[in-house]
Design a protein around this motif. Structure first.
Motif, short mmCIF file in Angstrom:
data_model
loop_
_atom_site.label_atom_id
_atom_site.label_comp_id
_atom_site.label_asym_id
_atom_site.label_seq_id
_atom_site.Cartn_x
_atom_site.Cartn_y
_atom_site.Cartn_z
N ARG A 185 -4.68 -0.50 -2.30
CA ARG A 185 -5.03 0.44 -1.22
C ARG A 185 -5.91 -0.25 -0.19
O ARG A 185 -5.64 -0.19 1.02
CB ARG A 185 -5.75 1.66 -1.82
CG ARG A 185 -6.28 2.65 -0.79
CD ARG A 185 -7.02 3.79 -1.46
NE ARG A 185 -8.21 3.41 -2.19
CZ ARG A 185 -9.41 3.19 -1.64
NH1 ARG A 185 -9.58 3.32 -0.35
NH2 ARG A 185 -10.44 2.85 -2.40
N THR B 208 -6.24 12.37 -0.08
CA THR B 208 -6.14 10.94 0.20
C THR B 208 -5.56 10.16 -0.97
O THR B 208 -5.61 10.59 -2.12
CB THR B 208 -7.52 10.35 0.53
OG1 THR B 208 -8.34 10.41 -0.65
CG2 THR B 208 -8.19 11.10 1.68
N ILE B 209 -5.07 8.98 -0.66
CA ILE B 209 -4.56 8.08 -1.69
C ILE B 209 -5.68 7.73 -2.68
O ILE B 209 -5.44 7.64 -3.88
CB ILE B 209 -3.93 6.80 -1.07
CG1 ILE B 209 -3.36 5.88 -2.17
CG2 ILE B 209 -4.90 6.08 -0.18
CD1 ILE B 209 -2.65 4.65 -1.63
N ASP C 223 0.82 4.50 -2.40
CA ASP C 223 0.62 5.81 -1.76
C ASP C 223 1.70 6.80 -2.18
O ASP C 223 1.42 7.90 -2.67
CB ASP C 223 0.59 5.63 -0.25
CG ASP C 223 0.18 6.87 0.51
OD1 ASP C 223 -0.18 7.90 -0.10
OD2 ASP C 223 0.22 6.83 1.75
N ARG D 136 0.84 -1.20 0.00
CA ARG D 136 0.00 0.00 0.00
C ARG D 136 0.87 1.25 0.00
O ARG D 136 0.59 2.22 -0.70
CB ARG D 136 -0.94 0.01 1.20
CG ARG D 136 -1.87 1.22 1.18
CD ARG D 136 -2.60 1.36 2.52
NE ARG D 136 -3.57 2.42 2.51
CZ ARG D 136 -3.26 3.73 2.59
NH1 ARG D 136 -2.02 4.13 2.67
NH2 ARG D 136 -4.22 4.64 2.58
N LYS D 137 1.95 1.22 0.76
CA LYS D 137 2.84 2.38 0.84
C LYS D 137 3.47 2.67 -0.52
O LYS D 137 3.66 3.83 -0.88
CB LYS D 137 3.92 2.16 1.90
CG LYS D 137 4.75 3.39 2.18
CD LYS D 137 5.62 3.22 3.41
CE LYS D 137 6.34 4.51 3.72
NZ LYS D 137 7.04 4.45 5.01
N GLN E 211 1.84 10.20 -4.94
CA GLN E 211 2.35 11.52 -4.56
C GLN E 211 3.44 11.98 -5.53
O GLN E 211 3.45 13.13 -5.95
CB GLN E 211 2.90 11.47 -3.13
CG GLN E 211 1.82 11.24 -2.07
CD GLN E 211 2.41 11.06 -0.70
OE1 GLN E 211 3.31 11.78 -0.30
NE2 GLN E 211 1.91 10.08 0.04
#
Length: 138
Positions: free
Chosen positions: A80, A54-55, A38, A34-35, A42
């Motif tokens: 996610r 939010t993601i 994420d 997930r990271k 960004q």
């Protein structure tokens, strides 16, 4: 084996997700998958990323900007949601779940970073060859 052309720190997060599976830490692997998504969203949105918050909104914004295909958007949302489950659910995350998320992440990274990197390298090589050919005396 990491997909090529992955920017730092995504390569480190992906390695940790892989190591989590190898060591049986499936919850940690899911959270690191997930990271990856994420932080990637960004990076891809750059300075604009903060305006999406939010993601979930960043994934959707990348799809609207045609930076993610509809399938990649769906996969990113699966990662996610799966990563949220791995990090927050009391039930342990399974090996199958962690491996599935990792597979999605690898495909995502290949599409978003590796394929464009390979194409850029090919174009550069073709351009160099073209310039070398035109520089030869007739």
């Amino acid at each position: 084996n990491l997909p090529s052309d992955i920017p730092t720190p995504l390569d480190r997060y992906l390695s940790q997700a892989m190591e989590g599976i190898q060591s049986g830490h499936y919850d940690a692997s899911g959270a690191m998958c997930r990271k990856v998504i994420d932080v990637s969203t960004q990076k891809l949105l750059g300075e604009d990323s903060s305006k999406y918050g939010t993601i979930q909104k960043r994934i959707d914004a990348l799809a609207v900007k045609n930076m993610l295909t509809p399938d990649l958007k769906d996969w990113a949302h699966q990662v996610r949601l799966g990563g949220n489950d791995a990090a927050h659910d009391e039930d342990p995350y399974t090996q199958d779940e962690a491996e599935e998320l990792l597979s999605f992440v690898e495909l995502y990274l290949t599409y978003v970073y590796s394929m464009p990197g390979r194409l850029a390298a090919r174009r550069k090589k073709a351009e160099s060859a073209k310039q070398a050919e035109s520089a030869k005396p007739a």
